[in-house]
Scaffold this motif. Structure first.
Motif, PDB file in Angstrom:
ATOM      1  N   GLY A 130     -28.329   1.771 -10.104  1.00 20.56           N
ATOM      2  CA  GLY A 130     -28.168   3.085 -10.728  1.00 20.56           C
ATOM      3  C   GLY A 130     -28.330   4.258  -9.806  1.00 20.56           C
ATOM      4  O   GLY A 130     -27.960   5.378 -10.161  1.00 20.56           O
ATOM      5  N   ARG A 131     -28.921   4.039  -8.629  1.00 16.03           N
ATOM      6  CA  ARG A 131     -29.169   5.135  -7.687  1.00 16.03           C
ATOM      7  C   ARG A 131     -29.920   6.270  -8.371  1.00 16.03           C
ATOM      8  O   ARG A 131     -29.618   7.456  -8.189  1.00 16.03           O
ATOM      9  CB  ARG A 131     -27.850   5.671  -7.105  1.00 16.03           C
ATOM     10  CG  ARG A 131     -26.985   4.652  -6.395  1.00 16.03           C
ATOM     11  CD  ARG A 131     -25.797   5.330  -5.713  1.00 16.03           C
ATOM     12  NE  ARG A 131     -24.990   6.100  -6.647  1.00 16.03           N
ATOM     13  CZ  ARG A 131     -23.925   5.627  -7.276  1.00 16.03           C
ATOM     14  NH1 ARG A 131     -23.534   4.388  -7.071  1.00 16.03           N
ATOM     15  NH2 ARG A 131     -23.249   6.389  -8.102  1.00 16.03           N
ATOM     16  N   GLY A 132     -30.903   5.908  -9.208  1.00 12.95           N
ATOM     17  CA  GLY A 132     -31.688   6.922  -9.912  1.00 12.95           C
ATOM     18  C   GLY A 132     -31.037   7.435 -11.168  1.00 12.95           C
ATOM     19  O   GLY A 132     -31.594   8.279 -11.873  1.00 12.95           O
ATOM     20  N   SER A 133     -29.839   6.944 -11.501  1.00 12.97           N
ATOM     21  CA  SER A 133     -29.118   7.399 -12.686  1.00 12.97           C
ATOM     22  C   SER A 133     -28.658   6.165 -13.454  1.00 12.97           C
ATOM     23  O   SER A 133     -27.638   5.558 -13.115  1.00 12.97           O
ATOM     24  CB  SER A 133     -27.919   8.262 -12.281  1.00 12.97           C
ATOM     25  OG  SER A 133     -27.120   8.577 -13.414  1.00 12.97           O
ATOM     26  N   ARG A 134     -29.420   5.774 -14.438  1.00 17.35           N
ATOM     27  CA  ARG A 134     -29.119   4.544 -15.169  1.00 17.35           C
ATOM     28  C   ARG A 134     -29.465   4.720 -16.637  1.00 17.35           C
ATOM     29  O   ARG A 134     -30.338   5.507 -17.004  1.00 17.35           O
ATOM     30  CB  ARG A 134     -29.882   3.366 -14.580  1.00 17.35           C
ATOM     31  CG  ARG A 134     -31.392   3.540 -14.579  1.00 17.35           C
ATOM     32  CD  ARG A 134     -32.057   2.440 -13.744  1.00 17.35           C
ATOM     33  NE  ARG A 134     -33.506   2.458 -13.853  1.00 17.35           N
ATOM     34  CZ  ARG A 134     -34.299   3.191 -13.099  1.00 17.35           C
ATOM     35  NH1 ARG A 134     -33.779   4.008 -12.182  1.00 17.35           N
ATOM     36  NH2 ARG A 134     -35.623   3.139 -13.256  1.00 17.35           N
ATOM     37  N   THR A 135     -28.776   3.956 -17.481  1.00 17.87           N
ATOM     38  CA  THR A 135     -29.018   4.039 -18.916  1.00 17.87           C
ATOM     39  C   THR A 135     -28.644   2.713 -19.558  1.00 17.87           C
ATOM     40  O   THR A 135     -27.919   1.899 -18.973  1.00 17.87           O
ATOM     41  CB  THR A 135     -28.200   5.182 -19.547  1.00 17.87           C
ATOM     42  OG1 THR A 135     -28.599   5.376 -20.902  1.00 17.87           O
ATOM     43  CG2 THR A 135     -26.710   4.869 -19.515  1.00 17.87           C
ATOM     44  N   ARG A 136     -29.135   2.520 -20.761  1.00 14.79           N
ATOM     45  CA  ARG A 136     -28.804   1.333 -21.547  1.00 14.79           C
ATOM     46  C   ARG A 136     -28.253   1.774 -22.893  1.00 14.79           C
ATOM     47  O   ARG A 136     -28.679   2.787 -23.448  1.00 14.79           O
ATOM     48  CB  ARG A 136     -30.041   0.455 -21.783  1.00 14.79           C
ATOM     49  CG  ARG A 136     -30.717  -0.057 -20.528  1.00 14.79           C
ATOM     50  CD  ARG A 136     -31.995  -0.792 -20.901  1.00 14.79           C
ATOM     51  NE  ARG A 136     -32.807  -1.114 -19.732  1.00 14.79           N
ATOM     52  CZ  ARG A 136     -34.081  -1.461 -19.798  1.00 14.79           C
ATOM     53  NH1 ARG A 136     -34.692  -1.528 -20.982  1.00 14.79           N
ATOM     54  NH2 ARG A 136     -34.747  -1.741 -18.699  1.00 14.79           N
ATOM     55  N   VAL A 170     -20.384   5.411 -25.073  1.00 11.03           N
ATOM     56  CA  VAL A 170     -20.342   4.524 -23.906  1.00 11.03           C
ATOM     57  C   VAL A 170     -19.388   5.081 -22.854  1.00 11.03           C
ATOM     58  O   VAL A 170     -19.694   5.038 -21.646  1.00 11.03           O
ATOM     59  CB  VAL A 170     -19.941   3.097 -24.323  1.00 11.03           C
ATOM     60  CG1 VAL A 170     -19.706   2.226 -23.086  1.00 11.03           C
ATOM     61  CG2 VAL A 170     -21.023   2.478 -25.195  1.00 11.03           C
ATOM     62  N   ALA A 171     -18.244   5.625 -23.268  1.00 12.39           N
ATOM     63  CA  ALA A 171     -17.315   6.226 -22.304  1.00 12.39           C
ATOM     64  C   ALA A 171     -17.973   7.383 -21.559  1.00 12.39           C
ATOM     65  O   ALA A 171     -17.809   7.531 -20.335  1.00 12.39           O
ATOM     66  CB  ALA A 171     -16.052   6.708 -23.020  1.00 12.39           C
ATOM     67  N   THR A 172     -18.738   8.194 -22.264  1.00 17.11           N
ATOM     68  CA  THR A 172     -19.425   9.324 -21.641  1.00 17.11           C
ATOM     69  C   THR A 172     -20.504   8.852 -20.674  1.00 17.11           C
ATOM     70  O   THR A 172     -20.613   9.346 -19.543  1.00 17.11           O
ATOM     71  CB  THR A 172     -20.043  10.228 -22.716  1.00 17.11           C
ATOM     72  OG1 THR A 172     -19.014  10.710 -23.583  1.00 17.11           O
ATOM     73  CG2 THR A 172     -20.773  11.409 -22.091  1.00 17.11           C
ATOM     74  N   LEU A 173     -21.313   7.878 -21.114  1.00 12.33           N
ATOM     75  CA  LEU A 173     -22.392   7.368 -20.260  1.00 12.33           C
ATOM     76  C   LEU A 173     -21.843   6.718 -18.999  1.00 12.33           C
ATOM     77  O   LEU A 173     -22.397   6.880 -17.906  1.00 12.33           O
ATOM     78  CB  LEU A 173     -23.237   6.366 -21.054  1.00 12.33           C
ATOM     79  CG  LEU A 173     -24.074   6.933 -22.198  1.00 12.33           C
ATOM     80  CD1 LEU A 173     -24.686   5.798 -23.012  1.00 12.33           C
ATOM     81  CD2 LEU A 173     -25.162   7.852 -21.669  1.00 12.33           C
ATOM     82  N   TRP A 174     -20.782   5.969 -19.139  1.00 15.11           N
ATOM     83  CA  TRP A 174     -20.188   5.263 -17.990  1.00 15.11           C
ATOM     84  C   TRP A 174     -19.758   6.265 -16.909  1.00 15.11           C
ATOM     85  O   TRP A 174     -19.954   6.045 -15.717  1.00 15.11           O
ATOM     86  CB  TRP A 174     -18.999   4.449 -18.482  1.00 15.11           C
ATOM     87  CG  TRP A 174     -18.424   3.483 -17.494  1.00 15.11           C
ATOM     88  CD1 TRP A 174     -18.895   3.151 -16.249  1.00 15.11           C
ATOM     89  CD2 TRP A 174     -17.228   2.712 -17.684  1.00 15.11           C
ATOM     90  NE1 TRP A 174     -18.079   2.221 -15.655  1.00 15.11           N
ATOM     91  CE2 TRP A 174     -17.054   1.933 -16.509  1.00 15.11           C
ATOM     92  CE3 TRP A 174     -16.307   2.593 -18.724  1.00 15.11           C
ATOM     93  CZ2 TRP A 174     -15.977   1.058 -16.354  1.00 15.11           C
ATOM     94  CZ3 TRP A 174     -15.239   1.724 -18.569  1.00 15.11           C
ATOM     95  CH2 TRP A 174     -15.074   0.957 -17.401  1.00 15.11           C
ATOM     96  N   GLN A 175     -19.185   7.387 -17.323  1.00 14.24           N
ATOM     97  CA  GLN A 175     -18.712   8.380 -16.360  1.00 14.24           C
ATOM     98  C   GLN A 175     -19.834   9.243 -15.792  1.00 14.24           C
ATOM     99  O   GLN A 175     -19.693   9.821 -14.713  1.00 14.24           O
ATOM    100  CB  GLN A 175     -17.669   9.288 -17.025  1.00 14.24           C
ATOM    101  CG  GLN A 175     -16.410   8.563 -17.467  1.00 14.24           C
ATOM    102  CD  GLN A 175     -15.471   9.448 -18.258  1.00 14.24           C
ATOM    103  OE1 GLN A 175     -14.686  10.217 -17.693  1.00 14.24           O
ATOM    104  NE2 GLN A 175     -15.541   9.349 -19.582  1.00 14.24           N
ATOM    105  N   ALA A 176     -20.967   9.290 -16.515  1.00  9.52           N
ATOM    106  CA  ALA A 176     -22.032  10.208 -16.127  1.00  9.52           C
ATOM    107  C   ALA A 176     -23.155   9.559 -15.337  1.00  9.52           C
ATOM    108  O   ALA A 176     -23.909  10.251 -14.646  1.00  9.52           O
ATOM    109  CB  ALA A 176     -22.622  10.875 -17.379  1.00  9.52           C
TER     110      ALA A 176
END
Length: 539
Positions: free
Chosen positions: A187-193, A28-34
């Motif tokens: 997400g501006r084209g950059s989103r994840t769950r 989650v820390a990685t996804l949040w920053q990416a």
């Protein structure tokens, strides 16, 4: 001090005792920053707030990211500005005057109150923003609908204007569908769950054993595993007396935390190695859920002016079927099956109920199958203890043991009076089944509990039982010592007096018969036959 936090979420300062979520925290820390938008979702009570505060946040490098304080949208109807926008900005800047925040949009706040920060190389830092319990953005009273939409619009605008802003939304899984229309804009084209699931058995073992590393206590082999198995299994009985056993593949973090915290608080101070037997006696999750439910229902009843017994009856009648399974009901305009909707909402917050939105209706059910037995349980601990003692009188050891365990399960966390009675009953069962070591262990525990509660009649009963046990083993010295100690706590205790006379007679003391004759008229009816038999044998 307990290494388990109990029912509240973990805090960032408790990272060292937060175990079992290393992989999830790192991802989650990685996804949040990416990514522009990260949606963290999961069932109520699965540990989303704890993961954010104690797992994810400590893994962020403050020299490389600009992290805003984790926000929760708790709007208030009074005061200046949009209450949803104000709630968000107040979390991000708690020391800023409300009047100043009321003048700002989210984008203006990021420009004027939270200007761009640079890292050691002079490059702009990514800005990390998280909203916990973000379902509050997407549901609520209809009168606040336009204000909610305004905040969502401001968030979308801010994310479009500030390309270094990364948003994380944490919410219950039943509200995930409400986020979908906003994912592209946020997400501006950059989103994840990221779907946060309950513990695997391996992660649960780490969550149980990890926090105790520096406490001076440790788990003996098999003890922690037994604790976890107690959470993964549940026995049910329907109205027709049919039993069924449920086994869950994953481990509910909410129940495991209840179990661990309450076990820790219930253990005697002298315990340094937690044995499997300790988890059997003190670590039964049903007992702790009962104590938790009692407190939760009392709180809801007090805060909403509804009778606690009315809430209990409503839960049993509404959410448990005649086959002892969970029932689902939908929310009415003002009431749900005769109970004000505010009470149902409060029970969701207390993790007693869970909600799911289907066809624009909100449906409720018990949060977990485990709660079926807890909610259905009507009897108080003293009723079970009375049943256990009646079973003892009829030498029905299995039922005596079962009722004593039920008394412990039905008690609130840390009730020493229940623990003392139950331990005495377990000791009497062990004594009747010729297991003196186990009997004395339980008797010692019962005596300590009774002494703490200043129930000296209980101390006298237990010491008398230990004296009779020593006498049966042929140790008259220990028998006299224990019985004299019993009489020091309760000089008029007839059972102790009778045991003393019996011990003196077996020791060859001539005056023993005279002592027995002097007390026989004072004995209760159930002890007179035993006294008469002793006099007959001495004749």
């Amino acid at each position: 001090m307990t290494p388990y936090v109990g029912l509240r979420p973990y805090r960032p300062t408790e990272h060292e005792v937060f175990h079992g979520r290393s992989r999830e925290s790192r991802e989650v820390a990685t996804l949040w920053q990416a990514t522009g938008l990260t949606v963290l979702y999961g069932a109520s009570g699965v540990g989303k707030t704890s993961l954010l505060h104690a797992g994810v946040v400590p893994r962020l490098d403050d020299s490389r990211v600009d992290r805003l304080p984790i926000a929760r949208i708790a709007p208030r109807d009074h005061g200046p500005g949009n209450p949803y926008v104000m709630a968000l900005l107040s979390c991000w800047a708690p020391d800023t005057e409300p009047a100043r925040l009321a003048e700002l949009t989210v984008s203006q706040f990021l420009r004027e109150i939270r200007p761009t920060r640079l890292d050691e190389y002079g490059d702009p830092m990514p800005v990390l923003a998280a909203i916990d319990q973000a379902e509050e953005l997407f549901h609520g009273r209809s009168s606040l609908g336009p204000q909610q939409r305004e905040l969502l619009g401001q968030l979308a605008e801010a994310l479009a204007q500030h390309d270094r802003l990364h948003l994380l939304l944490s919410l219950r899984e039943e509200f995930l569908y409400m986020v979908i229309p906003y994912e592209r804009a946020f997400g501006r084209g950059s989103r994840t769950r990221f779907h946060l699931l309950p513990f695997t058995p391996e992660a649960a073992l780490e969550a149980v054993t990890g926090p105790v590393a520096d406490t001076g206590r440790h788990y003996a082999p098999g003890a922690a595993e037994l604790l976890i198995d107690g959470v993964r299994e549940a026995g049910l009985q329907d109205d027709h007396g049919l039993h069924s056993q449920l086994h869950f593949g994953l481990v509910d973090p909410f129940e495991l935390q209840i179990n661990c915290a309450a076990l820790w608080e219930s253990l005697p101070d002298t315990v340094t190695e937690i044995q499997p037997e300790h988890t059997r006696i003190y670590g039964n999750v049903d007992r702790f859920l009962t104590g938790y439910c009692n407190r939760a229902l009392s709180t809801v009843a007090r805060e909403h002016g509804v009778g606690e017994s009315d809430i209990r009856m409503w839960l049993r009648r509404t959410f448990i079927t005649e086959h002892t399974t969970r029932n689902t009901v939908y929310e009415g305009i003002d009431q749900t099956q005769g109970m004000p909707n505010e009470v149902a909402h409060a029970l969701v917050e207390q993790n007693i109920l869970r909600t799911e939105l289907r066809l624009n209706l909100r449906w409720y059910e018990l949060r977990h199958d485990r709660l079926i037995e807890t909610i259905a349980r009507l009897e108080t601990p003293d009723i079970y203890l009375r049943r256990a003692r009646r079973a003892l009188e009829h030498a029905d050891w299995d039922n005596a043991r079962r009722y004593a365990r039920e008394a412990v399960r039905a008690s609130a966390v840390g009730d020493p009076w229940v623990r003392g009675d139950a331990a005495e009953i377990f000791g009497l069962i062990a004594m009747a089944n010729a297991d003196p070591d186990e009997a004395n262990r339980y008797f010692d525990e019962a005596a300590a509990s009774y002494a703490t509660e200043q129930r000296f009649d209980g101390v006298s009963r237990v010491l008398t039982a230990q004296g009779k046990l020593a006498l049966a083993e042929g140790d008259r010295t220990v028998a006299l010592e224990r019985i004299n100690a019993a009489l020091s706590y309760a000089p008029a205790d007839p059972a102790a007096q009778l045991a003393l006379a019996q011990t003196l007679m077996q020791s060859g003391v001539r005056a023993a018969s005279a002592v027995l004759r002097s007390i026989i008229t004072k004995l209760p009816p159930h002890l007179i036959p035993q006294a008469e038999e002793l006099l007959s044998d001495s004749a």
